[in-house]
Design an enzyme around this catalytic site. Structure first.
Site: not given
Length: 273
Positions: A135, A140
């Site tokens: 990932e 984020e």
């Protein structure tokens, strides 16, 4: 370049490296932006946020995903309904139908990213078997963080050895931990109110056998190779300078052992794990 808006406005280019440079293989933008994505259509059972990620028809009918009159794609959280205690608020998560393998470059241009208490917007990638196939967290930040945070997540055995020319600040070295090997952006206006006030910005991510590299530019600093690009012109990254987050392959992390071809994901959740 394409745009998304989280109450984000965006556009997104995906490029593949050839001898002549990075050639565009997919341009997500304008009226057709949402055509090549799958909508999640379930509650947030991945990060346990207090949201329902709607299916495509409900996202469009509730105006949580649409293309505005300026041609910008918009994703947003329902901010008009009175949601009873312990029930979930509607929002959107989309995943690209296509997978992108090593030798890819992803460029996303945004005008606005949501922020605030509980708010968790993300632009990230995943392999076909999540989380085992790797990932990459490109955008984020959460809550009222002043700056964006980047990371890669792997199974056990990958350690981040940041090179001296990485401009971001490394926070965690072990990519197999829950938070991944995180890097905090140090350039101004990568999140919070400053991002939109500066006119938004651009991220570029190189996914390569040599490593994973993430650049960020606030609007006034976007390189000419991106700002003057078209949906068909190649991209030259040679003048971009050092990346914000640099995850070079090496003895402590052979990228090809931990990653497979990646799908792109855009979502907004609230709270969560």
């Amino acid at each position: 370049m394409a745009f998304l808006r989280f109450v984000s406005l965006f556009s997104l280019l995906c490029c593949v490296f050839y001898c002549s440079g990075f050639d565009v293989v997919h341009d997500y933008s304008g009226a057709s932006f949402f055509d090549d994505w799958d909508f999640f259509g379930n509650w947030d059972n991945l990060t346990l946020g207090d949201v329902w990620w709607l299916n495509a028809s409900d996202s469009f009918s509730q105006k949580l995903a649409y293309v505005n009159d300026a041609g910008h794609a918009v994703m947003k959280v329902d901010n008009t309904s009175n949601v009873p205690f312990n029930e979930k608020r509607n929002t959107v998560r989309i995943t690209s139908k296509d997978f992108y393998s090593f030798g890819s470059l992803w460029v996303i241009d945004l005008l606005h990213i949501p922020y605030g208490c509980s708010v968790w917007p993300a632009f990230w990638t995943k392999g076909s078997l999540w989380p085992d196939d790797g990932e990459i967290d490109i955008i984020e930040a959460i809550n009222l963080m002043p700056n964006n945070q980047m990371a890669i997540h792997t199974t056990a055995g990958c350690l981040h050895d940041p090179p001296p020319d990485q401009t971001g600040r490394s926070l965690e070295r072990d990519c197999g931990t829950g938070s991944g090997c995180t890097v905090q952006e140090t350039t101004s206006n990568s999140f919070n109110s400053g991002f939109a006030a500066a006119g938004g910005g651009v991220w570029a991510t190189q996914f390569d056998v040599s490593g994973v590299y993430i650049w960020f530019w606030s609007r006034s600093n976007v390189p000419a190779s991106i700002s003057q690009a078209t949906s068909s012109s190649p991209l030259d990254i040679s003048q971009w300078g050092p990346p914000s987050a640099s995850y070079p392959a090496g003895a402590n992390c052979n990228i090809t052992n931990f990653f497979t071809a990646q799908q792109l994901v855009l979502d907004i959740t609230l709270c969560g794990d």
